[in-house]
Design a protein around this motif. Structure first.
Motif, PDB file in Angstrom:
ATOM      1  N   ILE A   1       0.836  -1.206   0.000  1.00 48.47           N
ATOM      2  CA  ILE A   1       0.000   0.000   0.000  1.00 48.47           C
ATOM      3  C   ILE A   1       0.868   1.252   0.000  1.00 48.47           C
ATOM      4  O   ILE A   1       0.572   2.227  -0.698  1.00 48.47           O
ATOM      5  CB  ILE A   1      -0.988  -0.002   1.189  1.00 48.47           C
ATOM      6  CG1 ILE A   1      -1.870  -1.251   1.169  1.00 48.47           C
ATOM      7  CG2 ILE A   1      -1.835   1.278   1.197  1.00 48.47           C
ATOM      8  CD1 ILE A   1      -2.615  -1.490  -0.145  1.00 48.47           C
ATOM      9  N   GLU A   2       1.956   1.206   0.728  1.00 42.64           N
ATOM     10  CA  GLU A   2       2.879   2.343   0.755  1.00 42.64           C
ATOM     11  C   GLU A   2       3.423   2.621  -0.653  1.00 42.64           C
ATOM     12  O   GLU A   2       3.450   3.773  -1.107  1.00 42.64           O
ATOM     13  CB  GLU A   2       4.019   2.069   1.724  1.00 42.64           C
ATOM     14  CG  GLU A   2       4.912   3.256   1.970  1.00 42.64           C
ATOM     15  CD  GLU A   2       5.880   3.033   3.114  1.00 42.64           C
ATOM     16  OE1 GLU A   2       6.909   3.737   3.123  1.00 42.64           O
ATOM     17  OE2 GLU A   2       5.641   2.186   3.991  1.00 42.64           O
ATOM     18  N   CYS A   3       3.827   1.593  -1.350  1.00 38.95           N
ATOM     19  CA  CYS A   3       4.339   1.768  -2.710  1.00 38.95           C
ATOM     20  C   CYS A   3       3.250   2.283  -3.644  1.00 38.95           C
ATOM     21  O   CYS A   3       3.498   3.182  -4.460  1.00 38.95           O
ATOM     22  CB  CYS A   3       4.927   0.463  -3.234  1.00 38.95           C
ATOM     23  SG  CYS A   3       5.646   0.661  -4.877  1.00 38.95           S
ATOM     24  N   LEU A   4       2.046   1.720  -3.542  1.00 36.96           N
ATOM     25  CA  LEU A   4       0.941   2.186  -4.386  1.00 36.96           C
ATOM     26  C   LEU A   4       0.662   3.672  -4.160  1.00 36.96           C
ATOM     27  O   LEU A   4       0.349   4.398  -5.103  1.00 36.96           O
ATOM     28  CB  LEU A   4      -0.317   1.352  -4.131  1.00 36.96           C
ATOM     29  CG  LEU A   4      -0.294  -0.080  -4.660  1.00 36.96           C
ATOM     30  CD1 LEU A   4      -1.499  -0.860  -4.130  1.00 36.96           C
ATOM     31  CD2 LEU A   4      -0.255  -0.114  -6.181  1.00 36.96           C
ATOM     32  N   LEU A   5       0.797   4.115  -2.923  1.00 43.24           N
ATOM     33  CA  LEU A   5       0.586   5.529  -2.616  1.00 43.24           C
ATOM     34  C   LEU A   5       1.760   6.376  -3.105  1.00 43.24           C
ATOM     35  O   LEU A   5       1.563   7.406  -3.756  1.00 43.24           O
ATOM     36  CB  LEU A   5       0.371   5.732  -1.116  1.00 43.24           C
ATOM     37  CG  LEU A   5      -0.976   5.275  -0.569  1.00 43.24           C
ATOM     38  CD1 LEU A   5      -0.954   5.171   0.951  1.00 43.24           C
ATOM     39  CD2 LEU A   5      -2.087   6.208  -1.029  1.00 43.24           C
ATOM     40  N   GLN A   6       2.971   5.951  -2.802  1.00 42.08           N
ATOM     41  CA  GLN A   6       4.149   6.738  -3.179  1.00 42.08           C
ATOM     42  C   GLN A   6       4.300   6.866  -4.692  1.00 42.08           C
ATOM     43  O   GLN A   6       4.718   7.899  -5.191  1.00 42.08           O
ATOM     44  CB  GLN A   6       5.419   6.115  -2.597  1.00 42.08           C
ATOM     45  CG  GLN A   6       5.561   6.308  -1.119  1.00 42.08           C
ATOM     46  CD  GLN A   6       6.746   5.567  -0.538  1.00 42.08           C
ATOM     47  OE1 GLN A   6       7.225   4.584  -1.087  1.00 42.08           O
ATOM     48  NE2 GLN A   6       7.215   6.042   0.604  1.00 42.08           N
ATOM     49  N   GLU A   7       3.982   5.818  -5.396  1.00 43.87           N
ATOM     50  CA  GLU A   7       4.175   5.788  -6.847  1.00 43.87           C
ATOM     51  C   GLU A   7       2.848   5.867  -7.603  1.00 43.87           C
ATOM     52  O   GLU A   7       2.748   5.428  -8.743  1.00 43.87           O
ATOM     53  CB  GLU A   7       4.941   4.523  -7.243  1.00 43.87           C
ATOM     54  CG  GLU A   7       6.297   4.398  -6.592  1.00 43.87           C
ATOM     55  CD  GLU A   7       7.252   5.533  -6.959  1.00 43.87           C
ATOM     56  OE1 GLU A   7       7.060   6.168  -8.027  1.00 43.87           O
ATOM     57  OE2 GLU A   7       8.182   5.796  -6.192  1.00 43.87           O
ATOM     58  N   PHE A   8       1.847   6.438  -6.962  1.00 42.59           N
ATOM     59  CA  PHE A   8       0.499   6.480  -7.516  1.00 42.59           C
ATOM     60  C   PHE A   8       0.475   7.010  -8.951  1.00 42.59           C
ATOM     61  O   PHE A   8      -0.102   6.393  -9.845  1.00 42.59           O
ATOM     62  CB  PHE A   8      -0.410   7.340  -6.622  1.00 42.59           C
ATOM     63  CG  PHE A   8      -1.801   7.470  -7.136  1.00 42.59           C
ATOM     64  CD1 PHE A   8      -2.753   6.502  -6.865  1.00 42.59           C
ATOM     65  CD2 PHE A   8      -2.182   8.560  -7.918  1.00 42.59           C
ATOM     66  CE1 PHE A   8      -4.052   6.606  -7.352  1.00 42.59           C
ATOM     67  CE2 PHE A   8      -3.468   8.683  -8.394  1.00 42.59           C
ATOM     68  CZ  PHE A   8      -4.407   7.695  -8.112  1.00 42.59           C
ATOM     69  N   ASP A   9       1.106   8.141  -9.172  1.00 47.52           N
ATOM     70  CA  ASP A   9       1.063   8.751 -10.497  1.00 47.52           C
ATOM     71  C   ASP A   9       1.693   7.862 -11.558  1.00 47.52           C
ATOM     72  O   ASP A   9       1.186   7.771 -12.683  1.00 47.52           O
ATOM     73  CB  ASP A   9       1.749  10.134 -10.485  1.00 47.52           C
ATOM     74  CG  ASP A   9       0.951  11.165  -9.700  1.00 47.52           C
ATOM     75  OD1 ASP A   9      -0.294  11.034  -9.634  1.00 47.52           O
ATOM     76  OD2 ASP A   9       1.565  12.084  -9.145  1.00 47.52           O
ATOM     77  N   SER A  10       2.778   7.202 -11.222  1.00 45.83           N
ATOM     78  CA  SER A  10       3.451   6.320 -12.188  1.00 45.83           C
ATOM     79  C   SER A  10       2.667   5.040 -12.438  1.00 45.83           C
ATOM     80  O   SER A  10       2.617   4.535 -13.561  1.00 45.83           O
ATOM     81  CB  SER A  10       4.840   5.950 -11.685  1.00 45.83           C
ATOM     82  OG  SER A  10       5.638   7.090 -11.559  1.00 45.83           O
ATOM     83  N   ILE A  11       2.053   4.512 -11.408  1.00 40.68           N
ATOM     84  CA  ILE A  11       1.349   3.232 -11.514  1.00 40.68           C
ATOM     85  C   ILE A  11      -0.006   3.375 -12.201  1.00 40.68           C
ATOM     86  O   ILE A  11      -0.387   2.549 -13.023  1.00 40.68           O
ATOM     87  CB  ILE A  11       1.187   2.571 -10.124  1.00 40.68           C
ATOM     88  CG1 ILE A  11       2.567   2.185  -9.575  1.00 40.68           C
ATOM     89  CG2 ILE A  11       0.247   1.369 -10.172  1.00 40.68           C
ATOM     90  CD1 ILE A  11       2.573   1.774  -8.106  1.00 40.68           C
TER      91      ILE A  11
END
Length: 131
Positions: free
Chosen positions: A119-129
């Motif tokens: 979830i942390e990665c999904l939030l941190q990289e939201f724009d890229s993902i």
């Protein structure tokens, strides 16, 4: 009734309960292991690539709901000086709510930590993902 509620803790609790009571988690069982694996990648480009693939593989309602929820949580982080809800704290709160293993594992503490990292990665990289 909820629209009259002013206590953010009550609203957040209701949201978490909704997702926790789903028969299948928002991030479904079939991508659980792939998501844990993706969060462990050290190369950021590889991590983002794998998360993009995972997100694209989600059923459309799940993908749209996840995107909407994460977008909202990122808005919550904009007020972290008031609510102490940094990305890492939101990941701790929502990790086990949005994804869980279909079967109990022998190392639940490790799984919880990894769910938080997803979830942390999904939030941190939201724009890229999600672009």
């Amino acid at each position: 009734m909820l629209e009259q509620e002013e206590d953010a803790h009550v609203l957040c609790g209701a949201l978490k309960l909704f997702f926790r009571e789903l028969k299948t988690p928002l991030i479904p069982f079939d991508v659980f292991d792939a998501a844990l694996k993706a969060s462990a990648y050290t190369n950021q480009k590889d991590k983002i690539k794998h998360f993009k693939e995972i997100v694209k593989s989600l059923p459309t309602p799940n993908r749209h709901t996840l995107e909407f929820l994460l977008r909202h949580l990122l808005k919550v982080t904009q007020f972290h000086s008031f609510n102490r809800m940094h990305i890492s704290n939101l990941a701790i709160v929502f990790g086990p709510t949005l994804m869980w293993s279909e079967e109990e594992t022998s190392n639940m503490a490790f799984d919880l930590m990894m769910q938080n990292l997803v979830i942390e990665c999904l939030l941190q990289e939201f724009d890229s993902i999600f672009k």
